[in-house]
Design an enzyme around this catalytic site. Structure first.
Site, PDB file in Angstrom:
ATOM      1  CD  GLN A 332      -3.355   0.152   0.879  1.00 14.60           C
ATOM      2  OE1 GLN A 332      -3.703  -0.716   1.525  1.00 14.60           O
ATOM      3  NE2 GLN A 332      -3.736   0.396  -0.317  1.00 14.60           N
ATOM      4  CD  GLN A 424      -5.749   2.548   2.925  1.00 16.26           C
ATOM      5  OE1 GLN A 424      -4.916   1.610   3.513  1.00 16.26           O
ATOM      6  NE2 GLN A 424      -7.038   2.730   3.516  1.00 16.26           N
ATOM      7  CB  THR A 500      -1.533  -4.410   8.913  1.00 16.31           C
ATOM      8  OG1 THR A 500      -0.666  -4.116   9.970  1.00 16.31           O
ATOM      9  CG2 THR A 500      -1.330  -6.060   9.064  1.00 16.31           C
ATOM     10  CG  HIS A 501      -3.878  -2.658   4.362  1.00 17.12           C
ATOM     11  ND1 HIS A 501      -4.066  -1.118   4.067  1.00 17.12           N
ATOM     12  CD2 HIS A 501      -4.574  -3.048   5.301  1.00 17.12           C
ATOM     13  CE1 HIS A 501      -4.982  -0.851   5.173  1.00 17.12           C
ATOM     14  NE2 HIS A 501      -5.208  -1.735   5.830  1.00 17.12           N
ATOM     15  CG  ASN A 502       1.488  -7.090   4.469  1.00 15.12           C
ATOM     16  OD1 ASN A 502       1.078  -6.993   5.498  1.00 15.12           O
ATOM     17  ND2 ASN A 502       2.890  -6.739   4.683  1.00 15.12           N
TER      18      ASN A 502
END
Lengths: 571, 248
Positions: A332, A424, A500-502
């Protein structure tokens, strides 16, 4: 000696959102499901002392214990990957509910453009718009096909929201109305409307009012206590697996959860999964759980790690671009933001909720013309009021001393006098961004850690600055006296928290040659193995991923039932 | 529902501390270790009278030597000094907070990955050393004093505030020649730990009397803000997690 247990219909590896949804849907249809969770049991009563920023936000109480297992990272192949010894860039969940417990609850749908990104980019801008090395894929599914599952997940959670004027078509409105608007949200709304943009209230899994979902689960309204991200909700007002789908599965009597059960291998024979091997971490005993169907529902990293360690699927080879497991790791672009300082206004920013905010999508996806910009996609821009907790939120205008008298005075002055507008940014896949097994570093069992090879590209750098400028423009319209915004993205740095957007690594698609799972998240190479989660994303959109993970989990549950009836590939 | 706050008791004066704890050795006035156990510089001019039961049993050392404690107390006070807004790190108990943190999981890096091999990494790969935080503090504090002696011929705690700032700036800017730890890395750890001690719940030994929160009008731990979320700035009397212990 491995102790072998009686066979289950289905074994689920990891009991977070994906595992909980799979378990609830399958047990409702009469299947026996065993859920193996490496962490501990969790319940709402655990959060009696949850308003503790030090324990939960700084000491990571709910997160995976890195001393036992972490990831390794390098920015490019010629650098030696080294372990992430301490938390920074992202936080890996642990325990019942997984990362679904400590999330903020920002529950978006991806744009129709996302699922057909390659075709639509070429259609509008031509092939040359996609830079060399960007491994852009269509997802093998359309927004319209996925829409019913989004709707289902939103109803399970009770998402509070209003229609996104620039989003995909909805079959129904959100189940509960938007959250309350704070004065700063109203300022953002007015400013963006003046700028002819299209604001809407952020879709929130923190309930705006009490709600009973279609499964009969009743939950209370959010109290805006400001402790969501990194915390569990003491009211159950934030939808998480523990207060929504897991109790539904348990009530059937067909769901057995085993905590402290760390799955080490998926067992298979003749191209079919036969069960899993796991370690009971309280005794050290190795146990085999046979099953007809195996569903891999851990976080992105362990989804890939378990497949690679179990020799399932063809590992991705970055040199040739062949193979699939570990391919298209994406993240991200979150640093493109701005902070506005107000000399004469104070705000109740100590209050808030994880998904309290207002959003514009005018710069997201392909909602604007990319002809003259040096990147594809974009990102949502929002003002969110998640609650400014005092240890982690002490910004001062650029040029102010970082400590001492001046810092103290200035940080106290602005403690309740600043607002952030953040973006984002999406993250596109590149040929040389991938996950594989680290050759050196091991976990507590002696198994290899997963290795990330990733850096920000020109695409990301251009996007971040573009979005930061948009954020700054909105803050100016909101009347900020001083605005600081990102000027340059710099390299990807694993030490500072981003998101925490893997995503990626077990991507879905229409072609078994270039994807690992079909659009029911069934492995092309193993009919009775489903891999569910953001690991299926071929790129990451300009939104939080959980809404799409939830939708995919509902679709996968349907796929599993189809497989059980007919066998073979269900597409 | 909401209980009235019980504010943390004020600290004892030095004399009262000695009397109550019976710390006298053979009738002699205590100096040395015992004396340095009570570095609290209580401002006698403050007008609020101390409440009756004023012992704070939390204010004792779990890790630091008294000498280390004094350096930390002085250094953190420079990072977050007392001013017109209110108390600084020293009066807030920040050095006790750091001491207590180093004595536990955080000081031992208990939840960090500490397995070998250790290699020097790129900056973007983060900390790659084998030293634990308590080791880093041991070395860092010793080097602060060494650097003070070398450059200003006095130990750190004897320097003026401005001189102490200069020493800390040398650490912050990596202008100190140490090979075992990163001077700036140590300074950043000290700075972060200071803010943690100023603003964490008082249960950890810092943020004494919730004064860290009061200075910035942070309400601490409240059950609900549903009534104020739509309003303009509203000052709320802070409460700590201890207030929850009164609920069943």
């Amino acid at each position: 000696m491995v102790r072998k247990l009686p066979k289950a219909d289905v074994v689920v590896i990891g009991v977070g959102w994906a595992g909980g949804i799979i378990a609830s849907e399958l047990t409702k249809k009469g299947l026996n499901v065993v859920g193996l969770e490496r962490g501990k049991e969790r319940k709402t009563e655990d959060y009696f002392m949850v308003h503790d920023e030090l324990r939960y936000a700084l000491r990571y109480d709910l997160m995976q214990d890195l001393s036992k297992e972490t990831i390794t990272f390098r920015s490019k192949e010629r650098i030696r990957a080294l372990p992430m010894r301490q938390y920074g860039s992202f936080l890996i969940g642990d325990g019942l509910g997984g990362a679904g417990v400590h999330w903020n609850g920002q529950t978006f749908r991806f744009l129709p453009y996302d699922f057909e990104i390659r075709s639509k980019t070429i259609e509008r801008y031509g092939k040359n718009k996609i830079p060399a090395g960007m491994t852009l894929h269509d997802w093998g599914i359309t927004y319209d096909e996925l829409e019913p599952y989004y709707d289902k997940f939103e109803k399970t959670c009770g998402i509070s929201g209003e229609e996104n004027p620039l989003g995909g078509k909805r079959s129904d409105k959100y189940p509960t109305p938007p959250m309350k608007k704070s004065p700063s949200i109203k300022m953002f709304e007015e400013a963006t409307k003046n700028m002819k943009l299209h604001p809407y209230m952020m879709p929130s899994a923190n309930l705006s009012q009490s709600y009973t979902n279609p499964d009969g689960i009743a939950r209370a309204a959010c109290q805006y206590c400001a402790y969501c991200e990194r915390f569990g909700c003491e009211y159950g007002a934030k939808a998480d697996p523990v207060v929504t789908v897991i109790p539904v599965a348990k009530k059937t009597g067909k769901f057995e959860i085993r905590t402290h059960s760390n799955v080490r291998r998926i067992l298979h024979k003749g191209g079919k999964a036969t069960g899993v091997l796991y370690t009971d971490t309280t005794t050290g005993e190795e146990i085999e759980q046979p099953a007809d169907i195996v569903v891999l529902t851990s976080y992105v990293f362990n989804n890939i790690r378990l497949l690679l360690m179990s020799n399932i699927g063809k590992p991705y080879n970055p040199a040739s671009g062949t193979g699939v497991i570990g391919k298209n790791y994406a993240y991200q672009v979150i640093k493109g933001n701005a902070i506005g300082y107000f000399n004469d206004k104070q705000f109740n920013t100590y209050a808030g909720a994880g998904a309290l905010g207002m959003v514009i999508d005018d710069y997201n996806g392909d909602n604007f013309d990319h002809k003259d910009v040096n990147f594809i996609h974009g990102g949502m821009v929002s003002l969110s009021q998640t609650g400014l907790r005092p240890i982690q939120n002490n910004p001062v205008p650029q040029g102010t001393a970082a400590w001492g008298k001046e810092f103290k005075e200035t940080s106290l002055k602005y403690a309740n006098r600043y607002l952030s507008v953040g973006a984002q940014g999406s993250s596109m896949p590149f040929k040389h961004h991938y996950l594989d097994l680290d050759p050196t570093y091991k976990d507590a069992f002696g198994d290899p850690l997963i290795r990330i090879t990733f850096d920000f590209e020109e695409q990301d750098k251009n996007l971040a600055v573009f979005l930061a400028n948009k954020c700054a423009g909105i803050l100016k319209e909101m009347g900020a006296d001083h605005i600081d915004s990102l000027k340059e993205l710099g390299p990807y740095d694993i030490t500072t928290y981003q998101s925490t957007h893997n995503t990626g690594g077990v991507i879905m698609g229409a072609d078994p040659g270039t994807s690992a799972v079909n659009n029911y998240l069934q492995m092309w190479d193993m009919d009775n193995l489903f891999v569910v989660g953001a690991s299926a994303f071929s790129h990451n959109s300009g939104y939080n991923p959980t809404g799409t993970v939830g939708a995919f989990a509902y679709r996968a549950a349907e796929g599993i039932l189809k497989y059980r009836d007919k066998g073979g590939q269900v597409v | 529902m909401a209980e009235e706050n019980k504010e943390m008791p004020q600290d004892l004066s030095r004399r009262k501390f000695l009397r109550n704890t019976g710390y006298t050795v053979g009738g002699l006035a205590v100096g040395g270790i015992i004396g340095s156990l009570i570095p609290w510089k209580k401002d006698q001019t403050t007008n609020n009278p101390p409440p009756p039961h004023a012992e704070n049993f939390n204010q004792a050392l779990m890790y630091f030597t008294p000498e280390q404690f004094k350096i930390v107390d002085a250094a953190t006070e420079r990072i977050f000094p007392k001013d017109d807004n209110g108390p600084g790190a020293s009066d807030l108990g920040v050095a006790f907070f750091i001491d207590h943190q180093l004595a536990g999981d955080w000081g031992f890096n208990a939840r960090d990955y500490m397995q070998p091999p250790f290699y020097r990494g790129e900056k973007v790969q983060g900390y790659q050393g084998r030293l634990k935080r308590r080791d880093i503090f041991d070395i860092g504090l010793r080097e602060i004093d060494n650097h003070s002696m070398q450059t200003l011929k006095k130990s750190f705690t004897e320097l003026s505030g401005d001189q102490q700032d200069q020493i800390l700036k040398d650490f912050e800017g990596d202008k100190v020649n140490i090979t075992t730890i990163s001077p700036s890395g140590f300074f950043q750890m000290l700075r972060s730990a200071t803010l943690e001690g100023v603003y964490s719940d008082p249960l950890y030994g810092g943020n004494r009397n919730m004064d860290g929160w009061k200075m910035r009008n942070y309400p601490g731990s409240q059950m609900a803000y549903a009534d104020v979320i739509e309003k303009d700035f509203t000052k709320i009397k802070p409460q700590s997690l201890q207030s929850h212990m009164n609920h069943k």
